[in-house]
Design a protein around this motif. Structure first.
Motif, PDB file in Angstrom:
ATOM      1  N   ALA A   1     -62.936  33.037  28.941  1.00  0.00           N
ATOM      2  CA  ALA A   1     -64.221  33.870  29.106  1.00  0.00           C
ATOM      3  C   ALA A   1     -64.207  34.932  27.906  1.00  0.00           C
ATOM      4  O   ALA A   1     -65.309  35.465  27.791  1.00  0.00           O
TER       5      ALA A   1
ATOM      6  N   PHE B   1     -62.096  28.731  39.079  1.00  0.00           N
ATOM      7  CA  PHE B   1     -63.254  29.442  38.764  1.00  0.00           C
ATOM      8  C   PHE B   1     -64.403  28.406  38.247  1.00  0.00           C
ATOM      9  O   PHE B   1     -64.465  27.726  37.231  1.00  0.00           O
ATOM     10  N   PRO B   2     -65.068  28.055  39.391  1.00  0.00           N
ATOM     11  CA  PRO B   2     -65.991  26.949  39.317  1.00  0.00           C
ATOM     12  C   PRO B   2     -67.124  27.162  38.201  1.00  0.00           C
ATOM     13  O   PRO B   2     -67.984  26.311  37.690  1.00  0.00           O
ATOM     14  N   GLN B   3     -67.235  28.262  37.922  1.00  0.00           N
ATOM     15  CA  GLN B   3     -68.308  28.720  36.662  1.00  0.00           C
ATOM     16  C   GLN B   3     -67.904  28.017  35.230  1.00  0.00           C
ATOM     17  O   GLN B   3     -68.571  28.314  34.157  1.00  0.00           O
ATOM     18  N   THR B   4     -66.610  27.475  35.224  1.00  0.00           N
ATOM     19  CA  THR B   4     -66.042  27.268  34.013  1.00  0.00           C
ATOM     20  C   THR B   4     -66.951  26.095  33.483  1.00  0.00           C
ATOM     21  O   THR B   4     -67.364  25.016  34.244  1.00  0.00           O
ATOM     22  N   GLU B   5     -67.324  26.033  32.024  1.00  0.00           N
ATOM     23  CA  GLU B   5     -68.370  25.094  31.365  1.00  0.00           C
ATOM     24  C   GLU B   5     -67.493  24.192  30.314  1.00  0.00           C
ATOM     25  O   GLU B   5     -66.389  24.594  29.736  1.00  0.00           O
TER      26      GLU B   5
ATOM     27  N   TRP C   1     -63.198  24.366  26.812  1.00  0.00           N
ATOM     28  CA  TRP C   1     -63.729  24.922  28.043  1.00  0.00           C
ATOM     29  C   TRP C   1     -63.898  26.378  27.916  1.00  0.00           C
ATOM     30  O   TRP C   1     -62.933  27.012  27.336  1.00  0.00           O
TER      31      TRP C   1
ATOM     32  N   ILE D   1     -65.664  30.156  30.128  1.00  0.00           N
ATOM     33  CA  ILE D   1     -66.240  30.860  31.489  1.00  0.00           C
ATOM     34  C   ILE D   1     -67.288  31.800  30.777  1.00  0.00           C
ATOM     35  O   ILE D   1     -67.061  32.741  30.213  1.00  0.00           O
ATOM     36  N   ARG D   2     -68.693  31.361  31.170  1.00  0.00           N
ATOM     37  CA  ARG D   2     -69.719  32.232  30.779  1.00  0.00           C
ATOM     38  C   ARG D   2     -69.616  33.521  31.776  1.00  0.00           C
ATOM     39  O   ARG D   2     -69.443  33.287  33.098  1.00  0.00           O
ATOM     40  N   GLY D   3     -70.066  34.621  31.323  1.00  0.00           N
ATOM     41  CA  GLY D   3     -70.501  35.819  32.299  1.00  0.00           C
ATOM     42  C   GLY D   3     -69.315  36.499  32.468  1.00  0.00           C
ATOM     43  O   GLY D   3     -69.309  37.702  33.216  1.00  0.00           O
TER      44      GLY D   3
ATOM     45  N   SER E   1     -64.258  39.084  36.852  1.00  0.00           N
ATOM     46  CA  SER E   1     -64.703  40.210  37.794  1.00  0.00           C
ATOM     47  C   SER E   1     -63.728  41.473  37.370  1.00  0.00           C
ATOM     48  O   SER E   1     -62.627  41.269  36.577  1.00  0.00           O
TER      49      SER E   1
END
Length: 329
Positions: free
Chosen positions: A17, A50-54, A64, A66-68, A71
């Motif tokens: 992230a 963390f499914p938002q991993t790109e 790899w 993690i955008r955004g 928490s």
């Protein structure tokens, strides 16, 4: 999943992230000291949680990220991390670096503001106790200085690839106007600008406290494409850069334990000898600063090579002897 594994997953997620470029398998292997298959399983665990991993396809491999961000719960700092941040602020202030200390204090306030009040209330007693129980021992020596506006101009020139102009004053010499291609700043017992001469490309160092009228200038002036500030800094025993030489020192048995635990230089090797002494080897420049340091070892150190270090050491001893005689006269 064991606690240590869960901590690794969360830490790797934080790294993903925090990085715009992402993290590669090779970096995971190096950072966590693990084999490739284990690193891949760790990455897969992060992706599952963390499914938002790109996945970013980039030559020569994949990365790899993690955008955004994560928490507030996942990003809450530990007591130990906050203590180390507070100590870093204290150390900078004790060393005479109020500008850099203020920047870290601003970060500390932002972190605490972002923490939930319930979490901060839980951390506060331990944080206060540890801060009271640990302090900084300030070593005698020069106090480095860095003016806020001065650093701002240097950083602007570095980021924009602009020339940096300033007046440089050396003891016993006329002040001289300089215009250089800035490469970066080395912070230490004294703070130095590292810059390349705009004509020859030669890398030079300039003490910040001897610089005035510092300003980023119009135009472009980039450092050499193959220049690495960390590599440059590690070449010298201290700050001063001159000819790189092979250094070989023998530390007697009385100082051997301390010598083994001492970080002499990034290239060092330490060899045990039959008589209980140790041989320390490394490649470095900065023989004068090394000579100054060797005085602190007294009779426990013998210079084997280079010859120039012996000459510098003898010269410093002669200078100290002359100064002592002058006082006694």
């Amino acid at each position: 999943m064991r606690h240590s594994k869960a901590a690794d997953v969360l830490e790797l997620a934080r790294r993903m992230a925090a990085s715009a470029e992402g993290v590669s398998i090779a970096e995971i292997m190096a950072d966590y000291d693990m084999q490739r298959r284990t690193a891949e399983r760790l990455r897969d665990a992060v992706v599952a949680l963390f499914p938002q991993t790109e996945e970013v396809s980039e030559w020569p491999g994949k990365r790899w990220r993690i955008r955004g961000g994560l928490s507030a719960f996942e990003q809450a700092p530990t007591t130990e991390e906050l203590v180390e941040l507070t100590k870093a602020v204290q150390l900078l202030r004790a060393q005479g670096e109020p500008v850099r200390a203020a920047a870290l204090e601003g970060l500390e306030r932002k972190l605490k503001t972002a923490i939930r009040s319930t979490t901060l209330n839980r951390l506060a007693p331990d944080l206060e106790a540890l801060v009271r129980a640990e302090t900084i021992a300030v070593q005698a020596g020069p106090r480095p200085t860095a003016d806020e506006s001065q650093l701002a101009q240097i950083r602007q020139a570095v980021l924009a690839g602009q020339p940096l102009g300033f007046i440089y004053s050396r003891p016993g010499a006329e002040p001289r106007r300089r215009s250089v291609a800035p490469c970066g700043v080395m912070f230490g017992r004294a703070n130095y600008l590292v810059a390349a001469d705009r004509e020859s490309g030669r890398i030079q160092t300039f003490r910040l406290d001897r610089m005035s009228a510092v300003k980023a200038e119009e135009g472009t002036a980039a450092p050499p494409v193959d220049f690495d500030l960390q590599v440059f800094a590690s070449q010298s025993f201290g700050i001063y850069q001159d000819e790189i030489e092979d250094v070989v020192l023998q530390i007697t048995s009385e100082g051997a334990d301390e010598a083994r635990a001492w970080r002499w230089h990034p290239t060092q090797t330490v060899e045990d000898q039959d008589d209980g002494s140790v041989i320390v080897r490394f490649r470095a420049s900065g023989m004068r600063e090394l000579a100054w340091h060797l005085f602190t070892w007294g009779e426990q150190v013998r210079i084997i090579q280079p010859t120039r270090l012996k000459a510098v050491m003898a010269g410093e001893l002669d200078a100290a002897g002359r100064a002592l005689k002058a006082v006694e006269a």
